[in-house]
Design an enzyme around this catalytic site. Structure first.
Site, PDB file in Angstrom:
ATOM      1  N   LYS A  54       0.845  -1.205   0.000  1.00 61.13           N
ATOM      2  CA  LYS A  54       0.000   0.000   0.000  1.00 61.13           C
ATOM      3  C   LYS A  54       0.875   1.247   0.000  1.00 61.13           C
ATOM      4  O   LYS A  54       0.626   2.202  -0.738  1.00 61.13           O
ATOM      5  CB  LYS A  54      -0.938  -0.002   1.216  1.00 61.13           C
ATOM      6  CG  LYS A  54      -2.088  -1.007   1.073  1.00 61.13           C
ATOM      7  CD  LYS A  54      -2.814  -1.273   2.378  1.00 61.13           C
ATOM      8  CE  LYS A  54      -3.836  -2.403   2.209  1.00 61.13           C
ATOM      9  NZ  LYS A  54      -4.472  -2.824   3.467  1.00 61.13           N
ATOM     10  N   GLN A  98      -4.897  -1.557   9.763  1.00 57.30           N
ATOM     11  CA  GLN A  98      -4.708  -2.876   9.159  1.00 57.30           C
ATOM     12  C   GLN A  98      -5.275  -3.959  10.078  1.00 57.30           C
ATOM     13  O   GLN A  98      -4.939  -4.026  11.258  1.00 57.30           O
ATOM     14  CB  GLN A  98      -3.204  -3.100   8.904  1.00 57.30           C
ATOM     15  CG  GLN A  98      -2.889  -4.380   8.166  1.00 57.30           C
ATOM     16  CD  GLN A  98      -3.455  -4.420   6.751  1.00 57.30           C
ATOM     17  OE1 GLN A  98      -3.362  -3.469   5.992  1.00 57.30           O
ATOM     18  NE2 GLN A  98      -4.069  -5.541   6.393  1.00 57.30           N
ATOM     19  N   ASP A 121     -11.297   3.019   3.956  1.00 60.11           N
ATOM     20  CA  ASP A 121     -11.617   1.594   3.802  1.00 60.11           C
ATOM     21  C   ASP A 121     -13.125   1.375   3.662  1.00 60.11           C
ATOM     22  O   ASP A 121     -13.560   0.297   3.270  1.00 60.11           O
ATOM     23  CB  ASP A 121     -11.113   0.817   5.029  1.00 60.11           C
ATOM     24  CG  ASP A 121      -9.853   0.015   4.723  1.00 60.11           C
ATOM     25  OD1 ASP A 121      -9.592  -0.240   3.534  1.00 60.11           O
ATOM     26  OD2 ASP A 121      -9.143  -0.350   5.673  1.00 60.11           O
TER      27      ASP A 121
END
Ligand code: NAD
Length: 285
Positions: A54, A98, A121
């Site tokens: 990422k 995460q 997200d």
């Protein structure tokens, strides 16, 4: 006949190039550099690889990144404080925590603490609710990436039977809504579904998001169907495979995504998309 391979890597590359020029424009015309913060708690090797990928993608697109690394034994409050600090930082437009988080941390509470305007997200209940009500704000990166791939392939969705295997909040459920909004007739299958194969054989568009290697075989696929394999499974020999048994499915499907090189790269590209959109919205553009 062999299916057309949906090249997620190539589609993602094109999208990243578009985003790079959008970022350049934001920097040049408005003095805004989109910023993404990634919170990683612990040493999970798979999470470290995801985070590294990422970061690399962000850097290439000109997006600034900030790494918040916390020890495996970080407390729930420490993680909550880190999120709060990022919520208040005007240079951070997107926050990603995460997953999975260590057991002592309440995952739901942490995700709910992220400012919905920075929730790139798309996991916050506000953004999930907006999607449900048909006013999407930040949509989860994987299902959003799947839709982008389908569109890039020119696949018509109206009136088609779509079957999604998996009902998670981060993939299956938002995927079902996105396909519904595009006028598919949607079926969601899950661990308690009876006769999964029968449902699958009915699908013009089949999305597998379970996490079980090779569970969807060619005999479960309708000839000519579009097969999207979201699953990522690491086998004992270290190789990565999806939920679809590619070798048998490719002989029956009309179009199919490989693993790796299918949905994975799209997920990262959509994270960049959401971060750029967050920066734009924060500036009222
Ligand atoms: P999850 O564990 O939250 O959900 C799995 C779903 O599969 C559940 O809803 C469950 O009901 C269903 N399921 C389990 N066994 C089943 C069975 N026998 N038959 C039918 N359904 C069954 O997982 P998730 O977070 O949604 O992820 C699913 C997979 O997708 C995993 O392999 C994950 O690694 C992968 N994933 C990939 C990406 C990507 O970028 N490619 C992103 C997110 C997740």
């Amino acid at each position: 006949m062999s299916a057309e391979i949906i090249d997620g890597k190539a589609i993602a590359k094109e999208l990243r190039a578009t985003l790079k020029s959008e970022v350049e424009e934001l920097v040049d015309d408005h003095g805004i550099t989109p910023g993404l913060a990634v919170v990683l708690v612990g040493e999970d090797p798979a999470s470290q690889v995801y985070v590294r990928n990422k970061h690399r993608a962000c850097e290439r697109a000109g997006i600034a990144t900030r790494d918040i690394r916390m020890d495996e034994d970080a407390t729930h409050q420490e993680v909550m404080d880190a999120v709060q600090e990022l919520n208040n930082d005007p240079n951070i437009h997107g926050i990603l925590v995460q997953l999975p988080l260590p057991d002592q941390i309440d995952e739901e509470e942490v995700l709910n603490a992220i400012d919905p305007a920075k929730d790139v997200d798309g996991f916050h209940p506000f953004n999930l609710g907006m999607l449900l009500s048909g006013q999407p704000t930040f949509v989860a990166c994987t299902p959003k990436g799947v839709m982008h791939m389908i569109d890039e392939m020119g696949i018509d969705l109206t009136g088609k039977e779509a079957v999604i295997i998996g009902r998670s909040t981060i993939v299956g459920k938002p995927q079902a809504l996105l396909l519904l909004y595009r006028h598919c007739t949607v079926t969601i299958c899950h661990s308690r579904t009876q006769d999964l194969a029968e449902h699958c054989r009915n699908a013009d568009v089949l999305v597998a998001a379970v996490g079980r290697p090779h569970m969807i075989t060619g005999d479960m696929i309708k000839p000519g169907a579009t097969v999207i394999d979201v699953g990522i499974n690491r086998l004992e020999d270290g190789s990565l495979v999806g939920d679809v048994d590619f070798d048998s499915a490719v002989e029956v499907a009309g179009a199919i995504t490989p693993v790796p090189g299918g949905v994975g790269p799209m997920t990262i590209a959509m994270l960049l998309r959401n971060t750029v959109d967050a920066a734009r919205r924060a500036a009222g553009l």
